[in-house]
Scaffold this active site. Structure first.
Site, short mmCIF file in Angstrom:
data_model
loop_
_atom_site.label_atom_id
_atom_site.label_comp_id
_atom_site.label_asym_id
_atom_site.label_seq_id
_atom_site.Cartn_x
_atom_site.Cartn_y
_atom_site.Cartn_z
CG ASP A 110 -2.28 0.63 0.93
OD1 ASP A 110 -2.38 1.43 -0.02
OD2 ASP A 110 -3.24 0.32 1.66
CG ASP A 145 -8.94 2.07 -0.72
OD1 ASP A 145 -8.38 0.98 -0.95
OD2 ASP A 145 -8.36 3.02 -0.14
#
Length: 710
Positions: free
Chosen positions: A446, A510
């Protein structure tokens, strides 16, 4: 005029070589095996203009009369190296098959530019420039762009924009005189970055129109542009966006641009996708094993890491057919929320007194791979690593102590300066140790903030940081063959071919809301093939939008990617669990087709409907989704064309998902079209030109159609 002539995949490129500056004479349609005498391409000389025709150089430059955006910008420093306007001239060239190398030289400035051009088998063009300082003084490089010509009939621009949880949405505008520029100053690719910049004939669509399109394979600051000069010529291009003084070449030093990938299609955007997908799938490092069904635990447990709960999740996942179990954020020192611990890559002994071994055993003993979330490029100020090494935190000034000014925080994070060799080595050592200790087959990598005021030693540092991240990924892959890495960056803020050269899939967003994902995945997959696009079924009510969808819609959406789940599936029981198990089995049945076939996007006149699918390379099988994204202006869809099939073959089209139990929720009609109950048989030509009458779908629902040759 001698020329370099490259032909592949219904595309050709012509670079003229007349002894001056190499000229871009043509990029677009295949011109056939033989070229005419290229002297016929000499332009007219208008009034009130330069006294000679102005060429479009391989590196456009003012010294040849080009009044548009220059290809090379910079200046020499010091009396012996003064100068700002290059006059590059052909020095040497070579061609072998679909590859060419062209060297240009400006002896006065002491600059050499070497261009490498490859036209890949599927028609994807790859171009990069390298500039070397062969003079006796420093050269401050401001920019070096790859520029390509578009046809005169390219009068419309399409690019993509977005934000967090709404990445990659299209916008269109007419081509006008002047320069239109999209700049990305995020220090990463960016949520609003355009994955693709395209120009084409008016109204070009999925399956029609001429399109010229480009993408820069770079994960840092960048610019893309369309430039129409006064004489009517339109060019497009891209370059790394360099900060002031970021790249200064000392004598003997060089700089190489990120590769620019470009495609031409006379069949709309689907032809562009074919070129990109063919290139991806021809790579030796492209994933060659079936893409495993994933369970990511983030939306199931968030930071609440307990062995008993996670073991139950693993057991539930294995029972449903999950093949990869990913432990997300929260497993390392002091990480009970997102304000502390980032950068301290040690397993938290308070939460995991025996390390991660018990959970890894619970996962792998049930036949699943174990994956782990990391965010190696960032650190919380409240972390052991930031307290011990404040000089590792990147900022606008050279850091010497803990009191130096920091960039504004983002999710309580700052950026680790990986151009600092000590910081880079620390991160490599910690990740390498984890990979040595545990059988981790997959890292969810990430990167949750923009790199605002990204500096290294008091100078702009995005260029060095991006290259350092690339080196880190390459080194970990070399040390651990078989390791797969996902690129996640606040979801979809780092989706580009630079990062995908080093990773095995991207997290498109997301947002797991299936309606949002329909658009996000459609425009992501215009460049990136579905096997590299993570797509998960989330909870019934979306974590990011609060919107509620039936399982069939969520599953049909997630199917056309690298399929998985992000949801506490322990609570899914009864008929819902059987439907979820069926969705997993459906993915396993069709993933070979979805991840190897040709992507097809129909041009449906009704904006409330989408029809997309994948057709096998031999044309014998296909899978299509009809998706209602909104209510329609019409009472019924009528006949919807199903394109992309072999026109000479006969096909059977049948509804394959959802099953009859979901019909009441899926359809909004008194009676279905007659063919839906038992299937329809027709030729590929009939299906493309006439189509089939489609059922009336409730908004935010979808059906899957299985197509098989008879």
């Amino acid at each position: 005029m001698p020329a370099i002539y490259l032909r592949q995949g219904r595309t050709s490129l012509v670079i003229g070589l007349d002894g001056g500056a190499p000229q871009l004479l043509h990029w677009g349609a295949d011109l056939g095996p033989e070229l005419p005498d290229l002297a016929i391409l000499g332009d007219a000389v208008p009034h009130s203009a330069l006294d000679v025709p102005v060429p479009l150089g391989l590196v456009p430059q003012a010294s040849d009369g080009w009044r548009g955006r220059p290809g090379l910008r910079g200046h020499g420093t010091g009396a012996s190296g003064a100068g700002f306007s290059p006059r590059l001239r052909l020095e040497a060239w070579s061609q072998s098959g679909g590859e060419a190398r062209i060297e240009q030289l400006d002896a006065d400035l002491g600059l050499a530019v070497v261009t490498t051009v490859t036209l890949h088998a599927g028609g994807l063009l790859e171009v990069s420039h390298g500039v070397e300082n062969r003079g006796g003084a420093d050269f401050a490089l401001d920019g070096l762009a790859v520029t390509l010509p578009a046809g005169r009939d390219a009068t419309e621009i399409l690019d993509l924009t977005g934000r967090w949880c709404r990445e990659r949405h299209p916008q269109r505008r007419p081509v006008g005189q002047g320069t239109w520029v999209r700049s990305g100053r995020h220090g990463r690719t960016g949520h609003d970055a355009s994955l693709l910049l395209a120009v084409g004939t008016p109204g070009f669509g999925n399956r029609h129109g001429k399109v010229w399109a480009a993408h820069l394979g770079w994960s840092g600051d960048h610019e893309q542009f369309v430039d129409t000069v006064a004489d009517g010529r339109t060019v497009m291009g891209a370059e790394e966006l360099l900060g002031s003084g970021e790249v200064v070449l000392a004598p003997g030093e060089s700089y190489v641009t990120p590769p620019c990938f470009a495609a031409y299609s006379d069949r709309g955007l689907d032809g562009i996708s074919e070129a990109f997908h063919h290139w991806f799938r021809a790579r030796s490092r492209h994933p060659s094993t079936p893409r495993p069904v994933v369970l990511n635990v983030w939306e199931a447990v968030y930071f609440d890491h307990r062995l008993d709960v996670l073991t139950e999740l693993a057991e539930s996942a294995a029972e449903l057919g999950v093949e990869r179990f990913v432990l997300d954020d929260g497993w390392f020192h002091h990480r009970r929320n997102d304000s502390a611990g980032l950068g301290d890559w040690y397993v938290d002994g308070d939460v995991w007194p025996q390390g991660l071994h018990p959970l890894v055993e619970a996962v792998t003993s049930r036949g699943m791979q174990f994956g782990l979330w990391v965010e190696p490029e960032m650190a919380n100020v409240d972390s052991d690593v930031a307290r011990a090494h404040p000089d590792w935190i990147a900022g606008p000034v050279a850091r010497h102590d803990a009191g130096s000014r920091l960039p504004l925080p983002w999710r309580h994070q700052q950026v680790l300066d990986l151009a600092n060799p000590d910081a880079w080595q620390y991160i490599f050592d910690r990740l390498n140790a984890l990979l040595d200790e545990y059988p981790i087959s997959y890292l969810k990598w990430d990167q949750n903030r923009d790199l605002a005021e990204m500096g290294h030693d008091g100078r702009p540092g995005v260029h060095r940081q991006t290259l350092a991240v690339y080196r880190l990924l390459d080194a970990l892959k070399a040390a651990h063959p078989g390791l797969e890495i996902e690129s996640c960056s606040s979801g979809g803020a780092r989706v580009d071919l630079g990062i995908l050269e080093r990773t095995d899939r991207i997290w498109a967003s997301d947002c797991n809301d299936a309606l949002e994902r329909q658009a996000i995945q459609r425009w992501t997959s215009v460049v990136v093939p579905p096997e590299l696009v993570g797509s998960h079924i989330g909870p019934g009510t979306s974590h990011t939008t609060g919107r509620t969808h039936d399982l069939s819609f969520r599953a049909a959406t997630a199917l056309f990617g690298h399929f998985g789940m992000e949801w506490d599936i322990r609570g899914v029981a009864g008929a819902g669990r059987e439907e979820l198990r069926g969705a997993v089995e459906l993915y396993k049945k069709h993933r070979g087709l979805i991840h190897s076939g040709t992507m097809v996007r129909a041009d449906v006149p009704d904006p409330s409907l989408m029809l997309h699918g994948v057709v096998a390379g031999d044309g014998t099988r296909a899978l299509f989704a009809l998706v209602a994204v909104a209510t329609s202006y019409a009472e019924q869809p009528g006949r919807v064309a199903i394109p992309g099939l072999d026109p000479e073959l006969q096909y059977r089209v049948a509804l394959c998902y959802p099953g009859p139990d979901a019909a009441g929720a899926t359809f909004m009609q008194a009676a279905a079209p007659a063919w839906l109950a038992g299937g329809a048989v027709a030729s590929g030509r009939f299906l493309a030109e006439v189509g089939l009458p489609m059922p009336v779908l409730n908004p935010e629902h979808a059906i899957l159609l299985e197509v098989t040759a008879r």
